[in-house]
Motif scaffolding. Structure first.
Motif, PDB file in Angstrom:
ATOM      1  N   VAL A  97      -4.614  24.167  -2.281  1.00  0.00           N
ATOM      2  CA  VAL A  97      -4.974  23.190  -1.487  1.00  0.00           C
ATOM      3  C   VAL A  97      -3.713  22.600  -0.831  1.00  0.00           C
ATOM      4  CG1 VAL A  97      -5.139  21.890  -3.923  1.00  0.00           C
ATOM      5  CG2 VAL A  97      -6.940  20.787  -1.494  1.00  0.00           C
ATOM      6  N   ALA A  98      -3.538  21.928  -0.426  1.00  0.00           N
ATOM      7  CA  ALA A  98      -2.513  21.336   0.108  1.00  0.00           C
ATOM      8  C   ALA A  98      -2.712  19.980   0.511  1.00  0.00           C
ATOM      9  CB  ALA A  98      -2.007  22.374   1.724  1.00  0.00           C
ATOM     10  N   ILE A  99      -1.772  18.627   0.235  1.00  0.00           N
ATOM     11  CA  ILE A  99      -2.372  17.748   1.355  1.00  0.00           C
ATOM     12  C   ILE A  99      -1.239  17.445   1.834  1.00  0.00           C
ATOM     13  CG2 ILE A  99      -2.735  15.270   0.563  1.00  0.00           C
ATOM     14  CD1 ILE A  99      -3.053  17.461  -2.284  1.00  0.00           C
ATOM     15  N   THR A 100      -0.944  16.304   3.514  1.00  0.00           N
ATOM     16  CA  THR A 100      -0.364  16.080   3.997  1.00  0.00           C
ATOM     17  C   THR A 100      -0.918  14.604   4.812  1.00  0.00           C
ATOM     18  OG1 THR A 100       1.399  16.515   5.497  1.00  0.00           O
ATOM     19  CG2 THR A 100      -0.322  17.884   5.893  1.00  0.00           C
ATOM     20  N   GLY A 101       0.164  13.481   5.043  1.00  0.00           N
ATOM     21  CA  GLY A 101      -0.741  12.468   5.209  1.00  0.00           C
ATOM     22  C   GLY A 101       0.518  11.195   5.104  1.00  0.00           C
ATOM     23  N   VAL A 102       0.450  10.304   6.151  1.00  0.00           N
ATOM     24  CA  VAL A 102       0.303   8.992   5.984  1.00  0.00           C
ATOM     25  C   VAL A 102      -0.056   8.148   4.588  1.00  0.00           C
ATOM     26  CG1 VAL A 102       1.947   7.432   7.636  1.00  0.00           C
ATOM     27  CG2 VAL A 102       0.617   9.737   8.837  1.00  0.00           C
ATOM     28  N   ALA A 103       0.579   8.001   3.701  1.00  0.00           N
ATOM     29  CA  ALA A 103       0.066   6.924   2.432  1.00  0.00           C
ATOM     30  C   ALA A 103       0.291   5.603   2.798  1.00  0.00           C
ATOM     31  CB  ALA A 103       1.109   7.572   1.184  1.00  0.00           C
ATOM     32  N   GLY A 104       2.044   5.216   3.638  1.00  0.00           N
ATOM     33  CA  GLY A 104       1.853   3.969   3.864  1.00  0.00           C
ATOM     34  C   GLY A 104       2.758   2.673   2.621  1.00  0.00           C
ATOM     35  N   PRO A 105       3.373   1.843   3.439  1.00  0.00           N
ATOM     36  CA  PRO A 105       2.644   1.474   4.143  1.00  0.00           C
ATOM     37  C   PRO A 105       2.900   1.192   5.864  1.00  0.00           C
ATOM     38  CG  PRO A 105       4.212   0.032   2.165  1.00  0.00           C
ATOM     39  CD  PRO A 105       4.020   1.387   2.011  1.00  0.00           C
ATOM     40  N   GLY A 106       4.324   2.051   5.204  1.00  0.00           N
ATOM     41  CA  GLY A 106       4.689   1.735   6.784  1.00  0.00           C
ATOM     42  C   GLY A 106       4.758   3.911   7.398  1.00  0.00           C
ATOM     43  N   GLY A 107       5.803   4.032   8.000  1.00  0.00           N
ATOM     44  CA  GLY A 107       5.673   5.420   8.816  1.00  0.00           C
ATOM     45  C   GLY A 107       4.367   5.788   9.426  1.00  0.00           C
ATOM     46  N   PRO A 143      -2.176   7.017  11.964  1.00  0.00           N
ATOM     47  CA  PRO A 143      -1.809   5.228  11.687  1.00  0.00           C
ATOM     48  C   PRO A 143      -2.064   6.188  10.049  1.00  0.00           C
ATOM     49  CG  PRO A 143      -3.964   6.309  11.858  1.00  0.00           C
ATOM     50  CD  PRO A 143      -3.421   7.749  12.966  1.00  0.00           C
ATOM     51  N   VAL A 144      -1.527   4.743   9.310  1.00  0.00           N
ATOM     52  CA  VAL A 144      -1.241   4.729   8.182  1.00  0.00           C
ATOM     53  C   VAL A 144      -2.911   5.425   7.446  1.00  0.00           C
ATOM     54  CG1 VAL A 144      -1.297   3.225   5.324  1.00  0.00           C
ATOM     55  CG2 VAL A 144       0.285   3.309   7.925  1.00  0.00           C
ATOM     56  N   GLY A 145      -3.219   5.912   6.531  1.00  0.00           N
ATOM     57  CA  GLY A 145      -4.534   6.724   6.018  1.00  0.00           C
ATOM     58  C   GLY A 145      -4.874   8.493   6.685  1.00  0.00           C
ATOM     59  N   LEU A 146      -4.241   8.967   7.437  1.00  0.00           N
ATOM     60  CA  LEU A 146      -4.631   9.710   8.304  1.00  0.00           C
ATOM     61  C   LEU A 146      -3.871  10.562   6.564  1.00  0.00           C
ATOM     62  CD1 LEU A 146      -5.938  12.088  10.371  1.00  0.00           C
ATOM     63  CD2 LEU A 146      -2.996  11.783  11.451  1.00  0.00           C
ATOM     64  N   VAL A 147      -5.225  11.619   6.756  1.00  0.00           N
ATOM     65  CA  VAL A 147      -4.506  13.023   5.536  1.00  0.00           C
ATOM     66  C   VAL A 147      -5.255  13.984   6.083  1.00  0.00           C
ATOM     67  CG1 VAL A 147      -4.430  13.351   3.211  1.00  0.00           C
ATOM     68  CG2 VAL A 147      -4.313  10.963   3.748  1.00  0.00           C
ATOM     69  N   HIS A 148      -3.992  15.291   6.407  1.00  0.00           N
ATOM     70  CA  HIS A 148      -4.702  16.602   6.322  1.00  0.00           C
ATOM     71  C   HIS A 148      -4.689  17.330   5.037  1.00  0.00           C
ATOM     72  CE1 HIS A 148      -5.226  16.044  11.019  1.00  0.00           C
ATOM     73  NE2 HIS A 148      -4.336  15.712  10.741  1.00  0.00           N
ATOM     74  N   GLU A 183      -9.613  16.639   7.872  1.00  0.00           N
ATOM     75  CA  GLU A 183      -9.161  15.459   8.437  1.00  0.00           C
ATOM     76  C   GLU A 183     -10.022  14.153   7.854  1.00  0.00           C
ATOM     77  OE1 GLU A 183      -7.775  13.173  12.065  1.00  0.00           O
ATOM     78  OE2 GLU A 183      -7.652  15.022  12.387  1.00  0.00           O
ATOM     79  N   LYS A 184      -8.683  13.188   7.158  1.00  0.00           N
ATOM     80  CA  LYS A 184      -9.451  12.689   6.491  1.00  0.00           C
ATOM     81  C   LYS A 184      -8.633  11.034   7.197  1.00  0.00           C
ATOM     82  CE  LYS A 184     -12.967  13.345   3.372  1.00  0.00           C
ATOM     83  NZ  LYS A 184     -14.629  12.636   3.987  1.00  0.00           N
ATOM     84  N   ARG A 185      -9.296  10.342   7.643  1.00  0.00           N
ATOM     85  CA  ARG A 185      -8.685   8.772   7.816  1.00  0.00           C
ATOM     86  C   ARG A 185      -9.253   7.454   6.819  1.00  0.00           C
ATOM     87  NH1 ARG A 185      -6.378   8.850  13.824  1.00  0.00           N
ATOM     88  NH2 ARG A 185      -6.701  11.143  14.117  1.00  0.00           N
ATOM     89  N   PHE A 186      -8.583   7.164   6.190  1.00  0.00           N
ATOM     90  CA  PHE A 186      -8.717   6.575   5.100  1.00  0.00           C
ATOM     91  C   PHE A 186      -9.074   4.836   5.715  1.00  0.00           C
ATOM     92  CE2 PHE A 186      -7.569  10.541   2.509  1.00  0.00           C
ATOM     93  CZ  PHE A 186      -9.118  10.739   2.366  1.00  0.00           C
ATOM     94  N   GLY A 187      -8.167   3.963   7.354  1.00  0.00           N
ATOM     95  CA  GLY A 187      -7.670   3.810   7.262  1.00  0.00           C
ATOM     96  C   GLY A 187      -6.681   2.766   6.349  1.00  0.00           C
ATOM     97  N   ASP A 188      -5.997   1.474   7.030  1.00  0.00           N
ATOM     98  CA  ASP A 188      -4.920   0.947   6.718  1.00  0.00           C
ATOM     99  C   ASP A 188      -5.288   0.227   4.786  1.00  0.00           C
ATOM    100  OD1 ASP A 188      -2.697   0.745   6.166  1.00  0.00           O
ATOM    101  OD2 ASP A 188      -2.905  -1.744   8.040  1.00  0.00           O
ATOM    102  N   LEU A 189      -5.212   1.640   4.071  1.00  0.00           N
ATOM    103  CA  LEU A 189      -5.508   0.804   2.621  1.00  0.00           C
ATOM    104  C   LEU A 189      -4.090   0.947   2.356  1.00  0.00           C
ATOM    105  CD1 LEU A 189      -8.621   2.687   1.966  1.00  0.00           C
ATOM    106  CD2 LEU A 189      -8.677   0.754   2.323  1.00  0.00           C
ATOM    107  N   SER A 190      -4.328   0.524   0.626  1.00  0.00           N
ATOM    108  CA  SER A 190      -2.821   0.732  -0.396  1.00  0.00           C
ATOM    109  C   SER A 190      -2.424   2.040  -0.440  1.00  0.00           C
ATOM    110  CB  SER A 190      -3.158  -0.493  -1.346  1.00  0.00           C
ATOM    111  OG  SER A 190      -3.691   0.778  -2.019  1.00  0.00           O
ATOM    112  N   ARG A 191      -1.699   1.947  -0.341  1.00  0.00           N
ATOM    113  CA  ARG A 191      -1.030   3.509  -0.568  1.00  0.00           C
ATOM    114  C   ARG A 191      -1.506   3.803  -1.930  1.00  0.00           C
ATOM    115  NH1 ARG A 191       4.729   5.532   0.737  1.00  0.00           N
ATOM    116  NH2 ARG A 191       5.023   7.590  -0.717  1.00  0.00           N
ATOM    117  N   ASP A 192      -1.112   3.334  -3.090  1.00  0.00           N
ATOM    118  CA  ASP A 192      -2.542   3.994  -4.303  1.00  0.00           C
ATOM    119  C   ASP A 192      -3.664   4.456  -3.791  1.00  0.00           C
ATOM    120  OD1 ASP A 192      -0.488   3.741  -5.920  1.00  0.00           O
ATOM    121  OD2 ASP A 192      -0.422   1.402  -6.594  1.00  0.00           O
ATOM    122  N   ASP A 193      -4.329   3.585  -3.406  1.00  0.00           N
ATOM    123  CA  ASP A 193      -5.936   4.262  -2.783  1.00  0.00           C
ATOM    124  C   ASP A 193      -5.974   5.186  -1.903  1.00  0.00           C
ATOM    125  OD1 ASP A 193      -6.464   2.002  -3.976  1.00  0.00           O
ATOM    126  OD2 ASP A 193      -7.218   0.547  -2.785  1.00  0.00           O
TER     127      ASP A 193
END
Length: 164
Positions: A100-110, A116-121, A134-144
Motif C-alpha cells: 500500500v502507498a500513501i501520498t498527500g497534502v497533510a497541511g497545514p500548508g502546502g 488542497p490540504v486533505g487530498l490524499v492518494h 482518492e480521499k479529500r478529507f478537507g482542511d482538517l488538522s495534520r494529525d486528523d
C-alpha cells in the motif's frame, strides 16, 4: 500508541494475511511510516510485514520505490499515477504479496486550489492488480488527516488480502 480503531484494523489485516500466507509492504509519504508503525506495533507482525519505505521527498520516491522522476515531474507527487507507482515499486523492492502507498497534502500548508490540504492518494497492489483511492478529507488538522489516511491504508490492505 495507536488508538483502538487503528489497532483493531491492524490486527485484522495481520490475521487475514497470516491466514492466507501473505506478506505486506508499505510506501508512505504524508503518513511518515505510521501505517508500518501500526502494523508492527502488534506482537508477531514480523511474519507478515516485510518492510516499509518512508518516501517523503520526490527524490526518495524515485530512489527507494523506483517511481520514475519524469512521472513525478509530470503529474506531481500527490497524484494517482504516483500513488500507483509507489505501491508497485514497494511491492517489488520489498518482495511482498501486497503493498500500500500513501501520498498527500497533510497541511497545514502546502495545498493549492488543484491539490488542497486533505487530498490524499492511495495505491494498493497485489496479485489481482493495482487499485487507487482518492480521499479529500478537507482542511482538517495534520494529525486528523494522517490518522484518517492510516485507517484508509489499512482498509485497502484488508480488502486486498481478502481478495487473494
Amino acid at each position: 500508541m495507536f488508538d483502538l480503531q487503528i489497532t483493531t484494523l491492524a490486527i485484522e489485516v495481520l490475521a487475514i494475511c497470516r491466514e492466507r500466507g501473505l506478506t505486506v509492504a508499505t510506501v508512505e509519504s504524508c503518513t511518515g511510516g505510521l501505517v508500518s508503525g501500526a502494523l508492527t506495533a502488534i506482537p508477531g507482525s514480523s511474519d507478515v510485514v516485510n518492510g516499509g519505505l518512508v518516501t517523503y521527498s520526490d527524490a526518495a520516491k524515485t530512489a527507494l520505490a523506483g517511481v520514475p522522476a519524469e512521472l513525478v515531474a509530470a503529474k506531481g507527487a500527490v497524484s494517482e499515477p504516483v500513488a500507483r507507482a509507489m505501491a508497485e515499486g514497494g511491492k517489488a523492492k520489498l518482495v511482498a504479496d501486497i503493498a500500500v502507498a500513501i501520498t498527500g497534502v497533510a497541511g497545514p500548508g502546502g495545498g493549492s486550489a488543484e491539490k488542497p490540504v486533505g487530498l490524499v492518494h492511495f495505491g494498493c497492489t497485489s496479485a489481482t492488480g493495482t487499485v487507487h483511492r482518492e480521499k479529500r478529507f478537507g482542511d482538517l488538522s495534520r494529525d486528523d488527516i494522517r490518522r484518517l489516511s492510516v485507517l484508509e491504508a489499512l482498509d485497502l490492505l484488508k480488502h486486498a488480502a481478502l481478495s487473494q
